[in-house]
Every structure is written in C-alpha cells, then in structure tokens.
Design a protein around this motif. Structure first.
Motif, PDB file in Angstrom:
ATOM      1  N   TRP A 130     -21.372  55.793   1.008  1.00  0.00           N
ATOM      2  CA  TRP A 130     -20.835  56.708   1.812  1.00  0.00           C
ATOM      3  C   TRP A 130     -20.187  57.718   0.592  1.00  0.00           C
ATOM      4  O   TRP A 130     -19.734  56.936  -0.434  1.00  0.00           O
ATOM      5  N   LYS A 142     -18.677  49.838   8.561  1.00  0.00           N
ATOM      6  CA  LYS A 142     -17.913  50.386   7.510  1.00  0.00           C
ATOM      7  C   LYS A 142     -16.123  49.867   7.663  1.00  0.00           C
ATOM      8  O   LYS A 142     -15.874  49.382   6.050  1.00  0.00           O
ATOM      9  N   VAL A 149     -15.190  58.360   3.182  1.00  0.00           N
ATOM     10  CA  VAL A 149     -14.325  56.859   3.206  1.00  0.00           C
ATOM     11  C   VAL A 149     -12.816  57.394   3.531  1.00  0.00           C
ATOM     12  O   VAL A 149     -11.766  57.073   4.708  1.00  0.00           O
TER      13      VAL A 149
END
Ligand SMILES: [Zn+2]
Length: 185
Positions: free
Chosen positions: A4, A38, A9
């Motif tokens: 990521w 995530k 993010v």
C-alpha cells in the motif's frame, strides 16, 4: 500484491466511514478483501497518542473531560479502548452501536465529534471546497443540523444540565425574558 502506498492509505483512512463497495471505487486496484483486511490492520496499529488520557472503563464527567477526549489526532473507542481517526465505522462494524447511542451510553454531549482532530480538519477543508464549488449549499447544511438536533432524542449529559442550570441561575434569564414575564402566552 504490491504494498500500500501512503496515498492509498490516506484515501482509505479518510473514507473508511463509507461502505467498502464505495471505497473500492476510490481504490480501483484493491479488492473487497484487501480493503477489509487493511482496515482491520490499521485498527490494530492505532496506538494511544503520547499525552492522551485514556477514558476506557472510566467516566466522562465534565466538559473538561469532553475537551480532553476530542483533542488528539486519534479518538478512543470507549467500548474497547482502541484508538481511531474516525469512530462511527468502527462502532457500527465491531460493536453494532450507532453514534447517537454511543454518546448517550458514554455521557457525551449530543454534538460531540467522534473523529480525531486531523480527520476533522481535513473534512472541514473538503466541506469548504464543496461549498465554494457550489456542490453543497448552506441550506443543505442547515437541514443536516436540524436532523442532527432531532436525533438528540432529548438526552443530555448530566454535567451539561448542571452547567446549564448554573448559567440560568447566574443570569436570572427569567427576569430578562419577555415571554416569561407575560406568563407563556
Ligand atoms: Zn471499539
């Protein structure tokens, strides 16, 4: 699967209050499961800000407590003690409780924001941009505020009531109000 990026993010954190299907539109290269995992991983990474006081298993008893509770980049979930940039999604997904019930349960005033300072700042900038672009008008906002105050369900934290009573007593507002002089006609 590639790692990521910071941008991804950030997008995820700022939009984690949306359903995962909506987040997928913003992160087209990530699957439902990737986004879900995530979010869970970020949840576990969020630690208490250095100077913050924990109110987990303690009571919010004053406006000073409320100010302390909302003054950091992360905000604590009083149901489980973990820290988040934005609480409502976590409350819904993990504790099956909505923001209104959460505030009542933890003695927080109805208008208490359930997001950290950073989240609120970024959201404010986004809102102002939408307003200046004409996407959102002030009428929309007034509507939203009216709805929110109805959602109050008439509940107030006890220390709020005490403070209000104190203000009324000190100001003797019944002496100033023309309405009370006429006897509520
Ligand atoms: Zn929690």
């Amino acid at each position: 699967m590639k790692n990521w990026s910071n941008d991804e993010v950030s997008i995820l954190i700022l939009n984690c209050h949306l359903p995962i299907r909506e987040v997928m539109k913003l992160l087209p290269h990530r699957s439902y499961n990737a986004i879900y995992s995530k979010i869970r991983a970020l949840d576990d990474n969020n630690v208490q800000p250095l100077l913050a006081k924990s109110f987990f298993n303690k009571k919010i008893t004053s406006m000073t407590d409320v100010e302390e509770y909302i003054k950091y980049d992360l905000i604590q979930c009083l149901e489980c003690g973990k820290w988040f940039p934005f609480l409502p999604v976590h409350l819904n997904r993990i504790h099956q409780i909505d923001s209104i019930d959460y505030r009542i349960r933890h003695n927080l005033p109805a208008q208490t924001p359930l997001a950290g300072v950073k989240y609120r700042d970024i959201h404010r900038i986004k809102m102002n941009k939408l307003i200046s672009d004409g996407t959102i008008t002030h009428e929309h906002l007034e509507d939203a505020i009216k709805k929110a105050s109805k959602a109050d369900r008439g509940q107030r934290a006890t220390y709020e009531l005490d403070r209000q009573r104190e203000i009324i007593k000190n100001n003797k507002i019944w002496l100033k109000s023309p309405r009370t002089k006429k006897g509520h006609k």
